[in-house]
Motif scaffolding. Structure first.
Motif, mmCIF file in Angstrom:
data_model
loop_
_atom_site.group_PDB
_atom_site.id
_atom_site.type_symbol
_atom_site.label_atom_id
_atom_site.label_comp_id
_atom_site.label_asym_id
_atom_site.label_seq_id
_atom_site.Cartn_x
_atom_site.Cartn_y
_atom_site.Cartn_z
ATOM 1 N N VAL A 1 48.592 37.862 48.590
ATOM 2 C CA VAL A 1 47.174 38.052 48.293
ATOM 3 C C VAL A 1 46.969 39.536 48.064
ATOM 4 C CG1 VAL A 1 44.817 37.934 49.180
ATOM 5 C CG2 VAL A 1 46.404 36.043 49.606
ATOM 6 N N THR A 2 46.603 39.899 46.854
ATOM 7 C CA THR A 2 46.447 41.313 46.514
ATOM 8 C C THR A 2 45.036 41.803 46.824
ATOM 9 O OG1 THR A 2 45.684 40.893 44.255
ATOM 10 C CG2 THR A 2 48.077 40.971 44.625
ATOM 11 N N GLN A 3 44.909 43.125 46.892
ATOM 12 C CA GLN A 3 43.582 43.699 47.093
ATOM 13 C C GLN A 3 42.677 43.358 45.914
ATOM 14 O OE1 GLN A 3 42.547 45.319 49.957
ATOM 15 N NE2 GLN A 3 40.534 45.007 48.988
ATOM 16 N N GLY A 4 43.277 43.246 44.724
ATOM 17 C CA GLY A 4 42.495 42.858 43.554
ATOM 18 C C GLY A 4 41.885 41.476 43.702
ATOM 19 N N GLN A 5 42.654 40.534 44.251
ATOM 20 C CA GLN A 5 42.131 39.188 44.481
ATOM 21 C C GLN A 5 41.008 39.213 45.510
ATOM 22 O OE1 GLN A 5 46.188 37.645 45.330
ATOM 23 N NE2 GLN A 5 45.614 35.920 44.023
ATOM 24 N N ILE A 6 41.208 40.004 46.549
ATOM 25 C CA ILE A 6 40.170 40.128 47.580
ATOM 26 C C ILE A 6 38.897 40.719 46.984
ATOM 27 C CG2 ILE A 6 39.541 41.339 49.705
ATOM 28 C CD1 ILE A 6 42.519 41.150 50.514
ATOM 29 N N ASP A 7 39.062 41.779 46.208
ATOM 30 C CA ASP A 7 37.897 42.426 45.596
ATOM 31 C C ASP A 7 37.170 41.476 44.644
ATOM 32 O OD1 ASP A 7 38.534 44.722 46.960
ATOM 33 O OD2 ASP A 7 39.514 45.695 45.256
ATOM 34 N N THR A 8 37.946 40.672 43.904
ATOM 35 C CA THR A 8 37.334 39.709 42.979
ATOM 36 C C THR A 8 36.533 38.674 43.733
ATOM 37 O OG1 THR A 8 39.061 39.995 41.304
ATOM 38 C CG2 THR A 8 37.804 37.945 41.239
ATOM 39 N N SER A 9 37.081 38.181 44.846
ATOM 40 C CA SER A 9 36.369 37.195 45.660
ATOM 41 C C SER A 9 35.067 37.765 46.201
ATOM 42 C CB SER A 9 37.258 36.730 46.822
ATOM 43 O OG SER A 9 38.370 36.013 46.361
ATOM 44 N N ILE A 10 35.138 38.994 46.683
ATOM 45 C CA ILE A 10 33.934 39.635 47.222
ATOM 46 C C ILE A 10 32.908 39.853 46.114
ATOM 47 C CG2 ILE A 10 33.018 41.733 48.269
ATOM 48 C CD1 ILE A 10 35.687 41.982 49.787
ATOM 49 N N ARG A 11 33.377 40.328 44.952
ATOM 50 C CA ARG A 11 32.469 40.581 43.829
ATOM 51 C C ARG A 11 31.793 39.288 43.372
ATOM 52 N NH1 ARG A 11 35.663 43.439 41.331
ATOM 53 N NH2 ARG A 11 36.658 41.882 39.997
ATOM 54 N N THR A 12 32.574 38.208 43.317
ATOM 55 C CA THR A 12 32.017 36.916 42.909
ATOM 56 C C THR A 12 30.969 36.436 43.902
ATOM 57 O OG1 THR A 12 34.073 36.297 41.797
ATOM 58 C CG2 THR A 12 32.565 34.510 42.361
ATOM 59 N N ALA A 13 31.281 36.587 45.192
ATOM 60 C CA ALA A 13 30.317 36.190 46.220
ATOM 61 C C ALA A 13 29.041 37.016 46.117
ATOM 62 C CB ALA A 13 30.941 36.341 47.608
ATOM 63 N N LEU A 14 29.192 38.305 45.897
ATOM 64 C CA LEU A 14 28.018 39.174 45.766
ATOM 65 C C LEU A 14 27.133 38.736 44.606
ATOM 66 C CD1 LEU A 14 29.604 42.712 46.356
ATOM 67 C CD2 LEU A 14 27.931 41.572 47.823
ATOM 68 N N GLU A 15 27.768 38.430 43.465
ATOM 69 C CA GLU A 15 27.010 38.063 42.270
ATOM 70 C C GLU A 15 26.367 36.685 42.387
ATOM 71 O OE1 GLU A 15 29.931 38.367 39.231
ATOM 72 O OE2 GLU A 15 29.911 40.572 39.179
ATOM 73 N N ASN A 16 27.093 35.733 42.956
ATOM 74 C CA ASN A 16 26.633 34.345 42.949
ATOM 75 C C ASN A 16 25.802 33.944 44.158
ATOM 76 O OD1 ASN A 16 28.030 34.080 40.561
ATOM 77 N ND2 ASN A 16 29.782 33.031 41.465
ATOM 78 N N GLN A 17 25.977 34.650 45.278
ATOM 79 C CA GLN A 17 25.333 34.188 46.505
ATOM 80 C C GLN A 17 24.480 35.231 47.213
ATOM 81 O OE1 GLN A 17 28.462 32.355 48.954
ATOM 82 N NE2 GLN A 17 29.599 32.049 47.057
ATOM 83 N N PHE A 18 24.686 36.514 46.888
ATOM 84 C CA PHE A 18 23.993 37.549 47.640
ATOM 85 C C PHE A 18 23.193 38.496 46.745
ATOM 86 C CE2 PHE A 18 27.683 36.204 50.139
ATOM 87 C CZ PHE A 18 27.053 35.833 51.311
ATOM 88 N N ASN A 19 22.878 38.043 45.549
ATOM 89 C CA ASN A 19 22.052 38.833 44.629
ATOM 90 C C ASN A 19 22.588 40.242 44.415
ATOM 91 O OD1 ASN A 19 20.105 36.715 44.375
ATOM 92 N ND2 ASN A 19 19.268 37.311 46.361
ATOM 93 N N GLY A 20 23.916 40.366 44.465
ATOM 94 C CA GLY A 20 24.531 41.664 44.244
ATOM 95 C C GLY A 20 24.388 42.634 45.396
ATOM 96 N N SER A 21 23.890 42.159 46.528
ATOM 97 C CA SER A 21 23.617 43.049 47.658
ATOM 98 C C SER A 21 24.763 43.059 48.662
ATOM 99 C CB SER A 21 22.326 42.617 48.369
ATOM 100 O OG SER A 21 22.158 43.329 49.574
ATOM 101 N N GLN A 22 25.446 44.191 48.770
ATOM 102 C CA GLN A 22 26.498 44.337 49.781
ATOM 103 C C GLN A 22 25.896 44.252 51.176
ATOM 104 O OE1 GLN A 22 30.010 44.829 49.256
ATOM 105 N NE2 GLN A 22 29.962 44.304 51.424
#
Length: 214
Positions: free
Chosen positions: A102-123
């Motif tokens: 599991v690469t950091q890129g995969q982790i970052d993609t998962s987090i970015r997707t969650a931010l966009e789809n579920q958290f209105n882009g809010s960290q």
């Protein structure tokens, strides 16, 4: 650094230090260590620091915690993070043995997707949600996502002919026994059959919310 910020930093550091001392003093088993998996251990001080991080999030966003029916409970935060880190170390070993990367890129993609789809882009909203629902502080977000992605890959690799079986749990139970996973009893009772610290629930069960979409 402002006087107020300096005061908060010093207060937080003092709180973490006091909690670490109290945790160490609670029992002699694994003195100074919260858990050991194979040759890797997690110190009480790290658990104390994680607990203070969650406390900081709650102090900053108490209304958001209340909105999801959560509050800050030190005992729950401590035991949940002990449980999470024990499973994290098991998953690190499982990934190494099974050739799962599991690469950091995969982790970052998962987090970015969650931010966009579920958290209105809010960290901030993501941080508050993880802290309120899983007692995971912001510094642990990558670990939480890593564990979920390894679990997904492990489940796919161990997929049984009979869907009623639970090969991942069986695998981790056997691995924990082989490595001699041990949690200091002052944090609760380590249940070898469920590979979790009782009565803390399996905090990985809600992680599908962080899965990347196709």
């Amino acid at each position: 650094m402002s006087t107020a910020t300096r005061r908060r930093t010093l207060t937080r550091a003092a709180g973490a230090a006091v909690l670490a001392v109290l945790l160490t003093a609670c029992g002699n088993s694994l003195a100074g260590k919260a858990l050991v998996v194979g040759g890797t251990s997690v110190d009480d001080a790290e658990i104390a620091e994680l607990t203070e991080e969650v406390r900081d999030v709650y102090a900053a966003y108490p209304k958001d915690f209340a909105a999801v029916g959560a509050s800050f409970d030190e005992g729950t935060v401590v035991s949940t993070n002990v449980n999470r880190l024990t499973r994290h170390l098991l998953l690190l070993e499982a990934a190494a043995r099974e050739g799962i990367t599991v690469t950091q890129g995969q982790i970052d993609t998962s987090i970015r997707t969650a931010l966009e789809n579920q958290f209105n882009g809010s960290q901030t909203l993501l941080d508050v949600t993880l802290a309120a629902q899983q007692q995971a502080p912001p510094s642990a977000t990558s670990e939480v996502v890593y564990d979920f992605l390894v679990l997904q890959a492990l489940a796919e690799k161990l997929k049984p002919a009979d869907p009623a079986t639970a090969p991942v749990n069986e695998y981790l139970v056997d691995l924990a026994a082989e490595l001699g996973a041990e949690v200091s009893p002052r944090f609760g009772v380590w249940d070898a059959e469920s590979i979790s610290l009782t009565p803390v629930p399996d905090d990985l069960s809600v992680l599908p919310n962080l899965a990347p979409t196709e």
